[in-house]
Design a protein around this motif. Structure first.
Motif, PDB file in Angstrom:
ATOM      1  N   MET A  10       0.828  -1.207   0.000  1.00 64.33           N
ATOM      2  CA  MET A  10       0.000   0.000   0.000  1.00 64.33           C
ATOM      3  C   MET A  10       0.863   1.257   0.000  1.00 64.33           C
ATOM      4  O   MET A  10       0.545   2.250  -0.676  1.00 64.33           O
ATOM      5  CB  MET A  10      -0.933  -0.011   1.204  1.00 64.33           C
ATOM      6  N   LYS A  11       1.955   1.214   0.757  1.00 63.44           N
ATOM      7  CA  LYS A  11       2.878   2.357   0.764  1.00 63.44           C
ATOM      8  C   LYS A  11       3.453   2.569  -0.633  1.00 63.44           C
ATOM      9  O   LYS A  11       3.538   3.704  -1.123  1.00 63.44           O
ATOM     10  CB  LYS A  11       3.992   2.115   1.771  1.00 63.44           C
ATOM     11  N   PHE A  12       3.834   1.480  -1.288  1.00 68.01           N
ATOM     12  CA  PHE A  12       4.354   1.562  -2.653  1.00 68.01           C
ATOM     13  C   PHE A  12       3.294   2.106  -3.609  1.00 68.01           C
ATOM     14  O   PHE A  12       3.568   2.995  -4.426  1.00 68.01           O
ATOM     15  CB  PHE A  12       4.805   0.176  -3.125  1.00 68.01           C
ATOM     16  N   ALA A  13       2.071   1.580  -3.508  1.00 66.85           N
ATOM     17  CA  ALA A  13       0.996   1.979  -4.417  1.00 66.85           C
ATOM     18  C   ALA A  13       0.660   3.462  -4.278  1.00 66.85           C
ATOM     19  O   ALA A  13       0.485   4.162  -5.282  1.00 66.85           O
ATOM     20  CB  ALA A  13      -0.250   1.131  -4.166  1.00 66.85           C
ATOM     21  N   SER A  14       0.561   3.942  -3.046  1.00 66.57           N
ATOM     22  CA  SER A  14       0.219   5.356  -2.849  1.00 66.57           C
ATOM     23  C   SER A  14       1.351   6.264  -3.306  1.00 66.57           C
ATOM     24  O   SER A  14       1.110   7.312  -3.912  1.00 66.57           O
ATOM     25  CB  SER A  14      -0.137   5.625  -1.381  1.00 66.57           C
ATOM     26  N   ALA A  15       2.596   5.863  -3.051  1.00 62.06           N
ATOM     27  CA  ALA A  15       3.740   6.669  -3.488  1.00 62.06           C
ATOM     28  C   ALA A  15       3.830   6.691  -5.007  1.00 62.06           C
ATOM     29  O   ALA A  15       4.079   7.737  -5.616  1.00 62.06           O
ATOM     30  CB  ALA A  15       5.031   6.119  -2.888  1.00 62.06           C
ATOM     31  N   ASN A  16       3.609   5.545  -5.634  1.00 65.20           N
ATOM     32  CA  ASN A  16       3.645   5.474  -7.088  1.00 65.20           C
ATOM     33  C   ASN A  16       2.534   6.307  -7.704  1.00 65.20           C
ATOM     34  O   ASN A  16       2.740   6.989  -8.724  1.00 65.20           O
ATOM     35  CB  ASN A  16       3.531   4.016  -7.546  1.00 65.20           C
ATOM     36  N   ALA A  17       1.351   6.272  -7.088  1.00 65.53           N
ATOM     37  CA  ALA A  17       0.219   7.057  -7.597  1.00 65.53           C
ATOM     38  C   ALA A  17       0.521   8.548  -7.530  1.00 65.53           C
ATOM     39  O   ALA A  17       0.243   9.297  -8.483  1.00 65.53           O
ATOM     40  CB  ALA A  17      -1.039   6.731  -6.804  1.00 65.53           C
ATOM     41  N   ARG A  18       1.112   9.001  -6.425  1.00 59.95           N
ATOM     42  CA  ARG A  18       1.450  10.423  -6.290  1.00 59.95           C
ATOM     43  C   ARG A  18       2.493  10.845  -7.332  1.00 59.95           C
ATOM     44  O   ARG A  18       2.473  11.968  -7.824  1.00 59.95           O
ATOM     45  CB  ARG A  18       1.963  10.699  -4.884  1.00 59.95           C
ATOM     46  N   GLU A  19       3.383   9.921  -7.655  1.00 58.74           N
ATOM     47  CA  GLU A  19       4.466  10.246  -8.582  1.00 58.74           C
ATOM     48  C   GLU A  19       4.022  10.215 -10.033  1.00 58.74           C
ATOM     49  O   GLU A  19       4.479  11.024 -10.850  1.00 58.74           O
ATOM     50  CB  GLU A  19       5.620   9.253  -8.378  1.00 58.74           C
ATOM     51  N   THR A  20       3.132   9.297 -10.374  1.00 58.87           N
ATOM     52  CA  THR A  20       2.788   9.088 -11.783  1.00 58.87           C
ATOM     53  C   THR A  20       1.403   9.598 -12.188  1.00 58.87           C
ATOM     54  O   THR A  20       1.183   9.879 -13.364  1.00 58.87           O
ATOM     55  CB  THR A  20       2.868   7.585 -12.122  1.00 58.87           C
ATOM     56  N   MET A  21       0.481   9.722 -11.266  1.00 56.57           N
ATOM     57  CA  MET A  21      -0.890  10.129 -11.608  1.00 56.57           C
ATOM     58  C   MET A  21      -1.070  11.617 -11.351  1.00 56.57           C
ATOM     59  O   MET A  21      -1.785  12.040 -10.436  1.00 56.57           O
ATOM     60  CB  MET A  21      -1.908   9.302 -10.817  1.00 56.57           C
ATOM     61  N   LYS A  22      -0.429  12.413 -12.153  1.00 51.89           N
ATOM     62  CA  LYS A  22      -0.445  13.863 -11.950  1.00 51.89           C
ATOM     63  C   LYS A  22      -1.823  14.467 -12.183  1.00 51.89           C
ATOM     64  O   LYS A  22      -2.107  15.576 -11.740  1.00 51.89           O
ATOM     65  CB  LYS A  22       0.576  14.534 -12.877  1.00 51.89           C
ATOM     66  N   ASP A  23      -2.695  13.741 -12.893  1.00 54.35           N
ATOM     67  CA  ASP A  23      -4.038  14.248 -13.177  1.00 54.35           C
ATOM     68  C   ASP A  23      -5.036  13.870 -12.087  1.00 54.35           C
ATOM     69  O   ASP A  23      -6.225  14.169 -12.195  1.00 54.35           O
ATOM     70  CB  ASP A  23      -4.528  13.721 -14.524  1.00 54.35           C
ATOM     71  N   LYS A  24      -4.553  13.191 -11.031  1.00 54.75           N
ATOM     72  CA  LYS A  24      -5.444  12.747  -9.965  1.00 54.75           C
ATOM     73  C   LYS A  24      -4.996  13.323  -8.621  1.00 54.75           C
ATOM     74  O   LYS A  24      -3.817  13.620  -8.423  1.00 54.75           O
ATOM     75  CB  LYS A  24      -5.475  11.216  -9.879  1.00 54.75           C
ATOM     76  N   VAL A  25      -5.943  13.445  -7.705  1.00 60.63           N
ATOM     77  CA  VAL A  25      -5.643  13.829  -6.335  1.00 60.63           C
ATOM     78  C   VAL A  25      -5.521  12.532  -5.533  1.00 60.63           C
ATOM     79  O   VAL A  25      -6.468  11.746  -5.463  1.00 60.63           O
ATOM     80  CB  VAL A  25      -6.750  14.715  -5.738  1.00 60.63           C
ATOM     81  N   VAL A  26      -4.359  12.282  -4.952  1.00 62.81           N
ATOM     82  CA  VAL A  26      -4.111  11.040  -4.218  1.00 62.81           C
ATOM     83  C   VAL A  26      -4.101  11.331  -2.717  1.00 62.81           C
ATOM     84  O   VAL A  26      -3.348  12.183  -2.246  1.00 62.81           O
ATOM     85  CB  VAL A  26      -2.777  10.404  -4.637  1.00 62.81           C
TER      86      VAL A  26
END
Length: 216
Positions: A50-66
């Motif tokens: 989960m830590k990996f998934a949330s960090a990856n989402a913040r880094e790569t999903m610039k069009d989303k609010v994580v």
């Protein structure tokens, strides 16, 4: 948060996992209502993933609010309660989407009260979070909530019921709101519309692929 950092290669399999990709697919929200449940036995690396998934989402999903929340049974009261969850998620939403300030203004409230010792009731926080999500407009929100089993079961069941209600409203309104939960297999909670990712099955698949690769 005392989760040890994962080696980069340890969790990368998630990014190609079919359940995870379906969860992120905005065109499939009507099928799973934005729910992904990662569950597994103790020691299978749920929090690390989960830590990996949330960090990856913040880094790569610039069009989303994580946004995220990690339950901690050994922490302070707000770290192991759904009141703490709602307060944290609301604060993160307001920091990332300042326009949601009007949700507070309409009720004569101050956003400062979220981050201070104001005595919020559970129902007030749920009402605010529901209104905030319903007011997202074109904003897309991805939420990670880890270690549900470290919170009291009654609170978790109520929270799941709340998110089911909010997700139904969001899907009906065309709002993109996705939630990824993680927990042990207990408490047993069933979501009619949602995706399940069982870590024990993934371990078998990964080991099998590694064996095939070694043999070939």
């Amino acid at each position: 948060m005392t989760i040890k950092n994962a080696h980069a290669k340890t969790c990368k399999w998630l990014l190609n996992n079919s359940e995870y990709l379906d969860w992120l697919d905005g065109n499939k929200l009507g099928e799973h209502h934005g729910f992904l449940w990662i569950n597994g036995n103790p020691g299978t690396g749920k929090s690390t993933l989960m830590k990996f998934a949330s960090a990856n989402a913040r880094e790569t999903m610039k069009d989303k609010v994580v946004i995220s929340f990690f339950f901690n049974a050994r922490g302070e009261g707000l770290e192991k309660s759904t009141i703490g969850t709602y307060r944290s998620l609301l604060l993160q939403l307001l920091e990332r989407i300042p326009a949601l300030q009007y949700v507070f203004n309409s009720l004569g409230l101050s956003t400062l009260s979220i981050s201070t010792n104001h005595q919020w009731s559970l129902e007030s926080l749920k009402m605010l979070l529901e209104q905030a999500i319903q007011s997202l407009g074109e904003s897309s929100v991805v939420c990670f909530i880890d270690a549900l089993d470290e919170c009291e079961e009654r609170q978790i069941r109520d929270m799941i019921s709340f998110f089911k209600h909010v997700s139904e409203l969001a899907v009906s309104a065309g709002i993109k709101f996705q939630v990824c939960f993680s927990s042990r297999h207990y408490p047993h909670i069933t979501i009619q519309k949602g995706l399940d990712l069982v870590l024990e099955r993934q371990e078998v698949t990964i080991r099998t692929l590694q064996t095939i690769s070694t043999v070939s």
